[in-house]
Design a protein around this motif. Structure first.
Motif, short mmCIF file in Angstrom:
data_model
loop_
_atom_site.label_atom_id
_atom_site.label_comp_id
_atom_site.label_asym_id
_atom_site.label_seq_id
_atom_site.Cartn_x
_atom_site.Cartn_y
_atom_site.Cartn_z
N UNK A 54 -17.69 -6.31 1.88
CA UNK A 54 -16.18 -6.64 2.16
C UNK A 54 -15.64 -7.99 1.56
N UNK A 55 -16.52 -8.82 0.73
CA UNK A 55 -16.02 -10.01 0.22
C UNK A 55 -15.55 -9.73 -1.38
N UNK A 56 -15.78 -8.48 -1.63
CA UNK A 56 -15.57 -8.17 -3.11
C UNK A 56 -14.09 -8.11 -3.66
N UNK A 57 -13.84 -8.68 -4.52
CA UNK A 57 -12.44 -8.76 -5.35
C UNK A 57 -12.27 -7.34 -5.77
N UNK A 58 -11.20 -6.56 -5.47
CA UNK A 58 -10.50 -5.29 -5.92
C UNK A 58 -9.28 -5.37 -6.43
N UNK A 59 -9.09 -5.00 -7.81
CA UNK A 59 -7.85 -5.10 -8.48
C UNK A 59 -7.26 -6.43 -8.62
N UNK A 60 -8.09 -7.31 -8.48
CA UNK A 60 -7.89 -8.84 -8.55
C UNK A 60 -7.43 -9.53 -7.17
N UNK A 61 -7.42 -8.61 -6.25
CA UNK A 61 -7.33 -9.09 -4.69
C UNK A 61 -8.71 -9.51 -4.19
N UNK A 62 -8.82 -10.92 -4.07
CA UNK A 62 -10.10 -11.36 -3.59
C UNK A 62 -10.33 -11.03 -1.95
#
Length: 509
Positions: A54-62
């Motif tokens: 749940x803390x992963x950065x996805x497409x630059x979204x922290x």
């Protein structure tokens, strides 16, 4: 993972490798989902594993979050996040998609479906209102068939009501199929405010293929206790085919704040139109228990439940219930923690099996220490539910995220496994980083905040691994001895799991 622990403070779906995971919809030529295995998202009869970061950065979204599904039998890996054709809501920074997970066959097609809680999702300008999605399984894999179904609060939304700041809808989720064949899902909203005050908590019960919604609070008819400030009704959830349990870790008991409690329901609707309340209780009010409720015990921070049969019964019509009490003081050891075991009987009575299991219990390996938070997470399994339960068939795993050895490696954490029937210390097993869990011990790893029970073993998330590693999940057979190497390893960059991430293994299903 159950939080609120002192000191812890475009949609995307990518199929990677493996036959049948090309990213498209299942064709008519493909075999139908077989069902019946549990956590089987492609319906091939082999259990799959869902692992959240749940803390992963996805497409630059922290901290947008993502979930990795490893299909069993070597059939590939699918990564699911918000921002794809089949997961219908945009990813945003801080959403924490995957904070909670559950599995059931929502549409009754034989493929299991994944429930994903995103409690920090903003709804419009309303911060941390929360969001829950059902991501559907198919013969082509998770999220490769029809578009997901989303649940948010709002006058024109599936759950009704009003989305409010800090509701945290989806902080906990649970799902099952009832003994009468009805698929149901329970959504916790522990931050919901009500006439009783702030954070009284709330519950959405969603049942059937039509996904009928019923709302439940502690002020609903027949529900134990009244809704009060900081109760956080719905902060933890567990379900079987005949019962579901709701944790109320903020419940005040005889003036003792955050002593905690739990409520048990049947999934069938009663004449009041809600899931039938069975009973609720605190440590003080459990029959046959001499334990006392104390301020900040947080009884009900974690709950786990499995179907169970005794010698007096011909079918598993009762259930074993484990309740985590991570704030329990053991003698003068503050927050050493404990776990209580109960049996929910078919006649709607409760039996205390063990009113306080802790690391000072008879013959149990280890020693209770201040700040261990024993019971922050719990997991139960019954490997033979139709048989009379025994020490070899029913197992309990307990997370101890505050554990440390000789003052070194503060909050390194660990996991302890017990027989849930019979003498707890007869065959308990202890694992910690550097001893069974194959990672270097370090400060604040908090191992034991993420556990999952499967028929073959316990899965242990090491989401806060030392160094730059994004985390890992290790599987251990229920009969494996202390210090034994894991039988399964799930780690970014290995066996088709993509590299990267931040807290891989923070939630497991």
């Amino acid at each position: 993972m159950r939080r609120w622990i002192a000191g812890l403070t475009v949609l995307g779906c990518v199929a990677i490798s493996g036959p049948g995971l090309g990213g498209g919809k299942a064709t008519a030529a493909e075999a139908a989902c077989s069902g019946g295995t549990g956590s089987d998202y492609n319906g091939d009869g082999i259990r799959d594993t869902a692992i959240a970061d749940p803390d992963a950065t996805v497409e630059g979204k922290e901290r947008a979050g993502r979930v990795t599904v490893v299909h069993g039998g070597g059939k590939g890996v699918t990564v699911v996040w918000q921002d794809s054709v089949n997961v219908a809501t945009p990813a945003e920074a801080g959403d924490r998609f995957g904070y909670s997970l559950a599995t059931y066959d929502a549409d009754k097609d034989g493929c299991d479906d994944l429930v994903v809680g995103t409690p920090y999702e903003d709804v419009g300008a309303v911060r941390d209102a929360g969001y829950v999605q059902i991501i559907y399984g198919s013969t082509a894999g998770i999220g490769q068939g029809k578009v997901s179904k989303g649940f948010i609060q709002g006058a024109d939304e599936p759950l009704g009501g009003v989305a409010e700041s800090g509701d945290l809808l989806g902080y906990a989720v649970a799902a099952e199929t009832s003994s009468t064949g009805i698929a149901y899902m329970v959504i916790g909203v522990p931050g919901e405010d009500g006439v009783g005050g702030m954070d009284v908590g709330f519950l959405h019960y969603v049942s059937g293929v039509s996904q009928q919604v019923v709302n439940v609070t502690q002020d609903s008819a027949g529900v134990w206790e009244d809704a009060e400030p900081q109760d956080r009704f719905g902060a933890s959830l567990a379900a079987t085919d005949r019962y579901f349990t709701v944790g109320v870790p903020g419940e005040s008991v005889e003036g003792k704040t955050f002593a905690g409690g739990v409520s048990v329901f049947r999934p069938s609707l009663n004449t009041d139109g809600i899931p039938a309340p069975v009973f609720g209780f605190s440590q003080t009010r459990a029959p046959g228990s001499d334990a006392s409720a104390e301020a900040a015990d947080r009884f009900g921070t974690s709950v786990a439940m499995v179907a169970n049969r005794t010698t007096a019964e011909t079918a598993p019509t009762g259930a074993l219930l484990a309740v985590g009490i991570p704030g329990e003081d053991v003698d003068d050891l503050v927050d050493a923690g404990g776990v209580a075991l109960y049996r929910v009987n078919p006649d709607s009575t409760l039996t205390t099996v063990n009113n306080m299991l802790d690391q000072d219990y008879t013959d149990v390996e280890g020693v209770a220490a201040p700040g261990d938070f024993f019971g922050q997470d719990v997991a139960l399994v019954n490997t033979a539910p139709t048989q009379v339960s025994s020490a070899t068939t029913v197992k309990l795993a307990v997370g101890v995220p505050g554990n440390e050895s000789s003052g070194e490696h503060l909050d390194k954490g660990g996991v302890q496994v017990f027989p849930a029937v019979g003498a707890a210390g007869a065959s308990d097993v202890w694992r910690e980083p550097g001893d069974g869990i194959p990672v270097d011990p370090a400060h604040q790893m908090f191992v034991g905040t993420s556990l999952a029970a499967t028929p073959t073993g316990v899965l242990v998330g090491v989401a806060y691994e030392s160094g730059q590693a994004p985390g890992a999940v290790y599987g251990f057979g229920w009969t494996a001895a202390s210090g034994a190497a894991p039988s399964q390893t799930f780690k970014p960059g290995e066996d088709g799991i993509p590299t990267g991430g931040t807290a891989f293994g923070a939630e497991i299903q």
